[in-house]
Design a protein around this motif. Structure first.
Motif, PDB file in Angstrom:
ATOM      1  N   UNK A  66       0.836  -1.234  -0.061  1.00 29.14           N
ATOM      2  CA  UNK A  66       0.021   0.092   0.177  1.00 29.14           C
ATOM      3  C   UNK A  66       0.719   1.300   0.026  1.00 29.14           C
ATOM      4  N   UNK A  67       2.035   1.229   0.866  1.00 25.28           N
ATOM      5  CA  UNK A  67       2.786   2.487   0.692  1.00 25.28           C
ATOM      6  C   UNK A  67       3.649   2.675  -0.579  1.00 25.28           C
ATOM      7  N   UNK A  68       3.748   1.544  -1.306  1.00 28.13           N
ATOM      8  CA  UNK A  68       4.353   1.831  -2.600  1.00 28.13           C
ATOM      9  C   UNK A  68       3.637   2.117  -3.763  1.00 28.13           C
ATOM     10  N   UNK A  77      -3.595   4.005   3.618  1.00 32.40           N
ATOM     11  CA  UNK A  77      -4.100   4.636   2.402  1.00 32.40           C
ATOM     12  C   UNK A  77      -4.218   6.220   2.468  1.00 32.40           C
ATOM     13  N   UNK A  78      -4.827   6.632   3.679  1.00 32.04           N
ATOM     14  CA  UNK A  78      -4.904   8.067   3.752  1.00 32.04           C
ATOM     15  C   UNK A  78      -3.783   8.954   4.207  1.00 32.04           C
ATOM     16  N   UNK A  79      -2.930   8.052   4.989  1.00 27.78           N
ATOM     17  CA  UNK A  79      -1.631   8.628   5.473  1.00 27.78           C
ATOM     18  C   UNK A  79      -0.403   8.769   4.507  1.00 27.78           C
ATOM     19  N   UNK A 137      -2.971   6.282  -7.307  1.00 25.29           N
ATOM     20  CA  UNK A 137      -3.483   5.036  -7.529  1.00 25.29           C
ATOM     21  C   UNK A 137      -4.899   4.839  -6.794  1.00 25.29           C
ATOM     22  N   UNK A 138      -4.970   5.747  -5.656  1.00 23.15           N
ATOM     23  CA  UNK A 138      -6.316   5.976  -5.013  1.00 23.15           C
ATOM     24  C   UNK A 138      -6.694   7.194  -5.094  1.00 23.15           C
TER      25      UNK A 138
END
Length: 206
Positions: free
Chosen positions: A72-74, A124-126, A79-80
């Motif tokens: 998710x961090x990558x 995903x938010x941070x 992407x979102x």
């Protein structure tokens, strides 16, 4: 920590193997952790003496969380693109966790669906927050101290929460006390960890 350390060791071992290295020492340490429970069980069966339980290790959910979080961090920027559903889902997962902890079972399992969904929302938010350049040194310092703060926060919880928390507290008082205790415990934990680093004691422990 019993989960975190073996997991980091395993991921580091896999990355070193992929890079063409031969980390025999790390591999031997992982092998030791893997067979330790059966070794102690055998000792108990042969000698008849009870041995200490082994907490070192991790479950499938721990590995999935670690690899999934890194994925998710990558994710590339953009992407979102739609974050509004995340802002709606996050408080729902928090409410669900509160309901489960207070009505079903405490402590809630880390592998629970509410925890997994909450973790995805938070990551995903941070992950796309842009930190101003002048605040990055402070953020890096706090990040370095985070593990130490995690290790010592239980000590402050024992000393502060036990004498103050009671089932007889009213809802508003309990809510205010919770907010205050979270702030105080976080401040004390990070202060302790930062002081430990300032005194150059991280080589001794953490």
């Amino acid at each position: 920590m019993y989960t975190y350390i073996p997991l980091i060791m395993l991921l580091a071992f896999a990355m070193l193997i992929k890079a063409g290295k031969r980390p025999y020492g790390l591999g031997a340490a992982l092998l030791g952790l893997a067979v330790l429970p059966s070794v102690l069980t055998t000792v108990t069966e042969v000698t008849g003496r009870e041995t200490a339980p082994v907490a070192w290790g991790f479950g499938t959910y721990s590995l999935v969380y670690a690899v999934g979080g890194a994925l998710l961090f990558a994710l590339p920027a953009g992407a979102v693109s739609r974050r509004r559903p995340l802002y709606l889902l996050l408080p729902l997962t928090m409410a669900g966790a509160l309901w489960y902890n207070t009505r079903i079972h405490y402590v809630m399992p880390n592998a629970h669906l509410f925890v997994a969904a909450m973790s995805v929302c938070v990551l995903l938010l941070i992950s796309r927050i842009r930190v101003p350049e002048k605040r990055r040194p402070l953020l890096l310092k706090l990040a370095d101290a985070a593990l130490g703060a995690y290790m010592v926060h239980v000590l402050f919880l024992e000393e502060l929460v036990t004498p103050l928390v009671s089932p007889d507290l009213s809802g508003p008082v309990a809510g205010a006390l919770l907010a205050g205790l979270v702030a105080v415990v976080m401040a004390l934990s990070f202060a302790t960890s930062l002081l430990w680093g300032k005194l150059n004691l991280r080589k001794l422990l953490g």
